[in-house]
Scaffold this motif. Structure first.
Motif, PDB file in Angstrom:
ATOM      1  N   ALA A   1       2.584   5.898  -3.198  1.00  0.00           N
ATOM      2  CA  ALA A   1       3.650   6.680  -3.818  1.00  0.00           C
ATOM      3  C   ALA A   1       3.434   6.841  -5.322  1.00  0.00           C
ATOM      4  N   LEU A   2       2.778   5.883  -5.954  1.00  0.00           N
ATOM      5  CA  LEU A   2       2.557   5.938  -7.400  1.00  0.00           C
ATOM      6  C   LEU A   2       1.310   6.714  -7.804  1.00  0.00           C
ATOM      7  N   LEU A   3       0.445   7.074  -6.858  1.00  0.00           N
ATOM      8  CA  LEU A   3      -0.777   7.795  -7.200  1.00  0.00           C
ATOM      9  C   LEU A   3      -0.519   9.133  -7.899  1.00  0.00           C
ATOM     10  N   PRO A   4       0.421   9.966  -7.434  1.00  0.00           N
ATOM     11  CA  PRO A   4       0.674  11.215  -8.180  1.00  0.00           C
ATOM     12  C   PRO A   4       1.157  10.954  -9.607  1.00  0.00           C
ATOM     13  N   LEU A   5       1.958   9.922  -9.798  1.00  0.00           N
ATOM     14  CA  LEU A   5       2.417   9.569 -11.139  1.00  0.00           C
ATOM     15  C   LEU A   5       1.243   9.132 -12.013  1.00  0.00           C
ATOM     16  N   ALA A   6       0.332   8.376 -11.449  1.00  0.00           N
ATOM     17  CA  ALA A   6      -0.842   7.926 -12.203  1.00  0.00           C
ATOM     18  C   ALA A   6      -1.716   9.117 -12.588  1.00  0.00           C
ATOM     19  N   LYS A   7      -1.842  10.091 -11.703  1.00  0.00           N
ATOM     20  CA  LYS A   7      -2.638  11.290 -11.998  1.00  0.00           C
ATOM     21  C   LYS A   7      -2.030  12.044 -13.173  1.00  0.00           C
ATOM     22  N   THR A   8      -0.715  12.185 -13.193  1.00  0.00           N
ATOM     23  CA  THR A   8      -0.034  12.877 -14.290  1.00  0.00           C
ATOM     24  C   THR A   8      -0.192  12.104 -15.591  1.00  0.00           C
ATOM     25  N   ALA A   9      -0.007  10.796 -15.541  1.00  0.00           N
ATOM     26  CA  ALA A   9      -0.139   9.975 -16.741  1.00  0.00           C
ATOM     27  C   ALA A   9      -1.558  10.035 -17.290  1.00  0.00           C
ATOM     28  N   LEU A  10      -2.553  10.049 -16.421  1.00  0.00           N
ATOM     29  CA  LEU A  10      -3.940  10.144 -16.859  1.00  0.00           C
ATOM     30  C   LEU A  10      -4.191  11.492 -17.523  1.00  0.00           C
TER      31      LEU A  10
ATOM     32  N   PHE B   1       0.820  -1.203   0.000  1.00  0.00           N
ATOM     33  CA  PHE B   1       0.000   0.000   0.000  1.00  0.00           C
ATOM     34  C   PHE B   1       0.860   1.261   0.000  1.00  0.00           C
ATOM     35  N   ALA B   2       2.044   1.203   0.561  1.00  0.00           N
ATOM     36  CA  ALA B   2       2.971   2.341   0.508  1.00  0.00           C
ATOM     37  C   ALA B   2       3.411   2.596  -0.931  1.00  0.00           C
ATOM     38  N   ILE B   3       3.678   1.537  -1.679  1.00  0.00           N
ATOM     39  CA  ILE B   3       4.069   1.696  -3.089  1.00  0.00           C
ATOM     40  C   ILE B   3       2.913   2.272  -3.896  1.00  0.00           C
ATOM     41  N   VAL B   4       1.707   1.763  -3.687  1.00  0.00           N
ATOM     42  CA  VAL B   4       0.537   2.278  -4.410  1.00  0.00           C
ATOM     43  C   VAL B   4       0.330   3.753  -4.079  1.00  0.00           C
TER      44      VAL B   4
END
Length: 158
Positions: A63-72, A58-61
């Motif tokens: 941490a990746l949420l801002p990256l996913a927002k940018t990619a979206l 869950f820590a990795i997920v």
């Protein structure tokens, strides 16, 4: 003794499953492997949560949420072109000057070319260029195509 028996049953089950997979057609095999992989990942996640060992996942997920927002956000910039590509799937790209219909499709304009107004063309061009301009993450080719479509339609309207 019970562990040895369980291990033996698992090995025999895997051997039988591999034999079954080899007999399937490639498309069906791929679909089945995806399905088994997703079920396995779900079961593994359930075991990690039940044993209290999922905190790192869950820590990795998180941490990746801002990256996913940018990619979206970047992916949505190209949505109009993706939609156009889906509509023109199977058609050969034209070589040479752009036609009026291609120009209207490029700008996302619908309807008859006689009913088209200059304001509609300028508005559609402005919307697309805000998304596809090279300074905003677009590329030169797409911006040139949108500009070419606008110039053709404005010239056609007189």
């Amino acid at each position: 003794m019970i562990r040895l028996l369980i291990a033996l049953v698992i090995i025999i089950g895997l051997w039988a499953a591999m034999g079954h997979l080899k007999r399937l057609p490639p498309a069906e095999r791929k679909r089945l492997l995806w399905k088994l992989g997703l079920w396995g990942a779900g079961a593994g996640l359930l075991v990690l949560v039940a044993t209290g060992r999922a905190h790192w996942l869950f820590a990795i997920v998180g941490a990746l949420l801002p990256l996913a927002k940018t990619a979206l956000g970047l992916g949505l910039q190209f949505f109009p072109l993706w939609k156009q590509k889906q509509q023109t799937a199977g058609k050969q790209p034209s070589v040479g000057p752009m036609s009026v219909r291609e120009a209207m499709d490029t700008l996302g304009l619908k309807g008859d070319e006689q009913a088209l107004t200059r304001d509609e063309v300028v508005s559609a061009h402005r919307k697309l260029m805000q998304k596809l301009h090279p300074d905003r993450g677009g590329n030169d080719f797409l911006a040139a195509k949108v500009n070419e479509a606008k110039e053709l339609l404005i010239k056609r309207l007189g």
